[in-house]
Design a protein around this motif. Structure first.
Motif, PDB file in Angstrom:
ATOM      1  N   VAL A  98       0.865  -1.258   0.014  1.00  0.00           N
ATOM      2  CA  VAL A  98       0.127   0.025   0.040  1.00  0.00           C
ATOM      3  C   VAL A  98       0.794   1.221   0.049  1.00  0.00           C
ATOM      4  O   VAL A  98       0.649   2.187  -0.664  1.00  0.00           O
ATOM      5  CB  VAL A  98      -0.933  -0.047   1.295  1.00  0.00           C
ATOM      6  CG1 VAL A  98      -1.565   1.424   1.232  1.00  0.00           C
ATOM      7  CG2 VAL A  98      -1.842  -1.046   1.070  1.00  0.00           C
ATOM      8  N   PHE A  99       2.098   1.095   0.587  1.00  0.00           N
ATOM      9  CA  PHE A  99       2.867   2.208   0.808  1.00  0.00           C
ATOM     10  C   PHE A  99       3.523   2.647  -0.523  1.00  0.00           C
ATOM     11  O   PHE A  99       3.774   3.762  -0.903  1.00  0.00           O
ATOM     12  CB  PHE A  99       3.974   2.085   1.907  1.00  0.00           C
ATOM     13  CG  PHE A  99       5.135   3.445   1.795  1.00  0.00           C
ATOM     14  CD1 PHE A  99       4.656   4.508   2.540  1.00  0.00           C
ATOM     15  CD2 PHE A  99       6.364   3.013   1.402  1.00  0.00           C
ATOM     16  CE1 PHE A  99       5.885   5.347   2.420  1.00  0.00           C
ATOM     17  CE2 PHE A  99       7.354   3.953   1.206  1.00  0.00           C
ATOM     18  CZ  PHE A  99       7.050   4.993   1.845  1.00  0.00           C
ATOM     19  N   LEU A 100       4.029   1.644  -1.115  1.00  0.00           N
ATOM     20  CA  LEU A 100       4.277   1.846  -2.778  1.00  0.00           C
ATOM     21  C   LEU A 100       3.431   2.489  -3.473  1.00  0.00           C
ATOM     22  O   LEU A 100       3.682   3.173  -4.419  1.00  0.00           O
ATOM     23  CB  LEU A 100       4.872   0.435  -3.081  1.00  0.00           C
ATOM     24  CG  LEU A 100       6.376  -0.091  -2.689  1.00  0.00           C
ATOM     25  CD1 LEU A 100       6.389  -1.602  -3.043  1.00  0.00           C
ATOM     26  CD2 LEU A 100       7.496   0.706  -3.042  1.00  0.00           C
ATOM     27  N   HIS A 101       2.161   2.068  -3.449  1.00  0.00           N
ATOM     28  CA  HIS A 101       1.095   2.533  -4.353  1.00  0.00           C
ATOM     29  C   HIS A 101       1.093   3.839  -4.134  1.00  0.00           C
ATOM     30  O   HIS A 101       1.057   4.765  -5.003  1.00  0.00           O
ATOM     31  CB  HIS A 101      -0.015   1.694  -3.995  1.00  0.00           C
ATOM     32  CG  HIS A 101      -1.235   2.204  -4.923  1.00  0.00           C
ATOM     33  ND1 HIS A 101      -1.055   2.131  -6.185  1.00  0.00           N
ATOM     34  CD2 HIS A 101      -2.533   2.502  -4.860  1.00  0.00           C
ATOM     35  CE1 HIS A 101      -2.372   2.861  -7.057  1.00  0.00           C
ATOM     36  NE2 HIS A 101      -3.124   3.010  -5.883  1.00  0.00           N
ATOM     37  N   PHE A 102       0.886   4.236  -2.765  1.00  0.00           N
ATOM     38  CA  PHE A 102       0.817   5.680  -2.296  1.00  0.00           C
ATOM     39  C   PHE A 102       2.256   6.691  -2.804  1.00  0.00           C
ATOM     40  O   PHE A 102       2.091   7.756  -3.573  1.00  0.00           O
ATOM     41  CB  PHE A 102       0.870   5.813  -0.804  1.00  0.00           C
ATOM     42  CG  PHE A 102       1.639   7.118  -0.293  1.00  0.00           C
ATOM     43  CD1 PHE A 102       0.517   8.347  -0.438  1.00  0.00           C
ATOM     44  CD2 PHE A 102       2.452   7.291   0.303  1.00  0.00           C
ATOM     45  CE1 PHE A 102       0.978   9.490   0.150  1.00  0.00           C
ATOM     46  CE2 PHE A 102       3.222   8.272   0.827  1.00  0.00           C
ATOM     47  CZ  PHE A 102       2.326   9.651   0.742  1.00  0.00           C
ATOM     48  N   VAL A 103       3.420   6.073  -3.032  1.00  0.00           N
ATOM     49  CA  VAL A 103       4.701   6.675  -3.350  1.00  0.00           C
ATOM     50  C   VAL A 103       4.534   6.715  -4.887  1.00  0.00           C
ATOM     51  O   VAL A 103       4.865   7.954  -5.470  1.00  0.00           O
ATOM     52  CB  VAL A 103       5.692   5.873  -2.950  1.00  0.00           C
ATOM     53  CG1 VAL A 103       6.782   6.465  -3.847  1.00  0.00           C
ATOM     54  CG2 VAL A 103       5.991   5.915  -1.441  1.00  0.00           C
ATOM     55  N   ASN A 104       4.083   5.834  -5.369  1.00  0.00           N
ATOM     56  CA  ASN A 104       3.787   6.097  -7.006  1.00  0.00           C
ATOM     57  C   ASN A 104       2.755   7.056  -7.386  1.00  0.00           C
ATOM     58  O   ASN A 104       3.231   7.607  -8.336  1.00  0.00           O
ATOM     59  CB  ASN A 104       3.382   4.732  -7.605  1.00  0.00           C
ATOM     60  CG  ASN A 104       4.283   3.790  -7.630  1.00  0.00           C
ATOM     61  OD1 ASN A 104       5.485   3.905  -7.545  1.00  0.00           O
ATOM     62  ND2 ASN A 104       4.183   2.187  -7.673  1.00  0.00           N
TER      63      ASN A 104
END
Length: 747
Positions: A98-104
């Motif tokens: 979920v954090f990676l999606h937010f960063v993207n």
């Protein structure tokens, strides 16, 4: 040239990122309650590369030994780090996804704002909230998609920052080329996360076109390293796929062309109308003789022509958007073999990166409408709210494998993949009848699924001992793939259990021809050699296995048995003893050593082992549990050892204990009768012999002993002759022949 900068809107970044962060947490909240699904545990919990002490080295330099046969070392290194952090707790993995999606999302918004792209916020929100992204975010194994997108966006941003600094007179030329190096590094990391990012160099050309950057000869040369990395990664990925999957592409060339026309329109339809979304979409049947299957290509050419014609007005953003979309999607259009193509030509997670281009065009056009009308603003806000709700709902489906596959069957009742995976889930829960039913249903929808035949064959073999059906399923697997070593091994085992030794030997040899280091095949072949009493060959195979795993108690016990058959007594004793040192509760090794000690007249040692087994059997907390049959045998054998040591009272106690648990045990009754004879207690001896013959009327030894009692003790010559004659009829004639020669009995 249009001005752009990565830091142009830095002042608005904190508010935007906080907004994106909160929205991401809300719509993906169900992911934090989800577990591992499908192949998650196999990819990083049980993967040999993830558990090995030199796993990091092997991920980068020896990836072929892992569960994923492709070269994605960056994404796998991240998973290895997570495994060391979170262990088997899925929450940490989901939180990082979920954090990676937010960063993207933040990266996308920042890049678009720095390029002065109208509608950057709308594009970012569509990317964040669209439910088609859920498969990539909620499925832990697809972190590679998120990581690849992260490095992909960083590569684009770094390359365009290099372009800006290269033309700036106020900044040193070397600093600009530092950004070029960062762009090249990020692209390499994207490829090493997932190779479907290989089309980035073409996308960079589209980006230059979008930003109206002038072209020079050096610009083309500077893109050459990107194309070189792209071609190298594509070649490596194609090779890995061909080795891991094997066989040819499932479609002939022209049908691949037809599939490539349908795939973009399918994904466009899911972006426009994301319902129904499912994990396994039905496989398309596209025949070259149906004109309707050519319409997607005709439509594609027509749309491209119209957009080029209107390029200077409204067509420009859509042409560039659709062009990037098609180019990014190119590795997954169907021209190249991909493992999932055997089930379906499309998957939601493959749209995570290509979908950015369509969302970009939608956001640019939508922003113009948004600014033009208050009604459109309300409609856009409503659309975003609906998308967020659908994403939350779709994320909930990914909480566990059973929920995911049951949802798939509701939307695609013919999904053989769903039935197959539900069979795997049932098997993990030891629900073997349900697993068998699911595998059978899967084969009803796809009769050439070798993996399902293999799984069903293993169920028949291991849990139902239905060897004939197991042989049928393994044979079907080998019809579909003649190199499947698991099928050869399973069928060989079924042949071994049904004493078809020649066929079993052939199958084990087939395994070892293809996998010379298969320890399981050597172990099974050793069992076969024991059944054929080829003990030297069995010993050679067991030694081969024990060279690799010298501290395996089961193997040591097996070799000890072989040594005992070869009369290598010291070696046998040492193997049994070592096995028990490794596992003091190992019942088979304890039994074998006790029996071996009795054959060597080492009755004190045998008594120690029988006593250990009896104590283990009577301890309710002992593991493994010992059956009542073994307990009875332990009492009998210990009793026999006591008899040899002339400890008759202890022998009586053991034989009585055996008969208390099994009143009709012939061995215990007969030996107790013998013990009564030794102690000259003839009436109890006669009673025990009568009871023995009542239970087992064809026991020659009992007739012999009873006949001797009748003759020598009770003087009943007629009864003695009758017993000896019956013993002779059962194959033991010496007492009868002696009696006849002495004229005690009439022939």
């Amino acid at each position: 040239m249009q001005n752009f900068s990565l830091s142009r809107y830095a002042s608005k970044a904190p508010i935007a990122c906080l907004t994106f962060f909160l929205l991401t947490l809300i719509v993906y909240f169900p992911a934090f309650q989800a577990g591992f699904i499908i192949d998650d545990s196999g990819h990083f919990l049980d993967d040999p590369l993830m558990t090995a002490s030199d796993g990091l080295y092997r991920i980068w330099f020896d990836p072929g030994q892992g569960s994923i046969w492709n070269y994605w070392p960056v994404s796998r290194t991240i998973l290895l780090a997570e495994r060391n952090l979170w262990g088997s707790d899925p929450v940490g993995y989901h939180a990082f996804s979920v954090f990676l999606h937010f960063v993207n999302v933040c990266l996308l918004w920042g890049l678009l704002r720095s390029w002065r792209v109208t509608g950057a916020w709308l594009v970012a929100l569509l990317f964040l909230l669209h439910p088609v992204q859920v498969e990539a975010v909620a499925w832990i194994s697809q972190q590679k998609e998120l990581l690849a997108c992260l490095f992909y966006l960083l590569a684009i941003g770094s390359y365009l920052q290099f372009e800006r600094l290269r033309d700036s007179q106020s900044i040193r030329h070397s600093l600009g080329f530092a950004w070029y190096g960062v762009a090249l590094l990020c692209f390499a990391l994207a490829l090493l996360s997932k190779s479907t990012t290989a089309m980035l160099p073409v996308v960079l050309i589209f980006c230059r076109w979008w930003l109206k950057l002038p072209w020079q000869k050096m610009d083309i040369l500077r893109l050459f390293p990107f194309f070189l990395l792209s071609c190298g990664s594509a070649a490596l990925s194609i090779w890995f796929e061909s080795v891991s999957i094997g066989g040819a592409h499932p479609l002939p060339p022209f049908e691949r062309f037809l599939v490539a026309g349908h795939v973009p329109f399918f994904y466009l339809s899911k972006l426009v109308w994301p319902y129904p979304l499912m994990f396994h979409y039905p496989q398309w049947q596209l025949g070259v003789g149906h004109w309707v299957h050519y319409l997607p290509w005709v439509s594609l050419v027509g749309i491209a022509a119209i957009l080029l014609y209107k390029f200077r007005s409204w067509g420009r953003p859509w042409f560039l958007s659709l062009g990037c979309f098609w180019v990014t999607l190119f590795p997954l259009l169907g021209f190249f073999k991909v493992g999932w193509f055997g089930a379906s030509f499309v998957a939601d997670h493959w749209l995570y990166l290509p979908g950015l281009s369509i969302l970009l065009g939608t956001g640019v056009v939508g922003q113009r409408w948004f600014q033009a009308s208050g009604g459109v603003k309300i409609a856009v806000c409503g659309l975003l709210l609906i998308l967020g709700g659908l994403t939350w709902q779709q994320t909930y489906i990914y909480r566990d494998s059973v929920t995911l596959w049951e949802d798939t069957l509701q939307k695609n009742p013919t999904s053989w993949v769903a039935y197959h995976e539900l069979g795997i889930a049932a098997e993990k829960q030891a629900q073997y009848e349900d697993a068998l039913r699911y595998y059978t249903q899967a084969l009803q929808h796809k009769s050439d699924s070798r993996w399902t035949y293999l799984a069903r064959g293993k169920i028949h073999l291991s849990h139902f001992q239905n060897y004939e059906l197991a042989i049928q399923d393994f044979s079907e697997t080998l019809q579909l793939n003649s190199d499947d070593t698991d099928a050869y091994g399973g069928r060989g085992t079924a042949y071994l259990r049904t004493q078809q030794y020649e066929l079993a030997l052939n199958d084990f040899d087939q395994v070892l021809q293809r996998k010379p280091d298969s320890l399981a095949a050597y172990q099974l072949r050793a069992e076969l050699w024991v059944a054929l009493q080829e003990y030297e060959k069995a010993l050679a195979d067991l030694n081969r296995v024990l060279d690799s795993i010298p501290k395996d108690a089961q193997l040591l016990n097996n070799r000890g048995h072989v040594y005992s058959q070869l009369n290598q007594h010291e070696d046998a004793w040492n193997d049994f003893t070592t096995a028990l040192q490794l596992n003091p509760s190992f019942v088979d090794a304890r039994l074998n050593r006790a029996m071996f000690a009795m054959t060597r007249q080492q009755h004190e040692a045998a008594i120690d082992d029988w006593t250990h087994l009896i104590q283990q059997a009577t301890d309710p907390e002992a593991r493994p549990l010992i059956s009542s049959e073994i307990l009875v045998q332990a009492h009998i054998k210990r009793g026999l050892s006591y008899i040899q040591l002339q400890q008759y009272e202890a022998a009586f106690a053991d034989l009585n204990a055996a008969l208390q648990d099994d009143p009709n045990n012939v061995e215990a009754l007969l030996n107790r009768a013998k013990l009564y004879v030794v102690l000259q207690q003839y009436l109890p001896a006669l009673e025990n012999l009568n009871q023995t013959l009542h239970v087992e009327p064809n026991l020659a030894e009992a007739y012999e002993i009873r006949g001797s009692l009748h003759m020598a003790v009770f003087g009943n010559k007629s009864a003695a002759c009758q017993d000896w004659k019956q013993a002779c009829a059962l194959g033991s004639c010496q007492p009868w022949q002696v009696a006849v020669s002495r004229n005690d009995c009439k022939p």
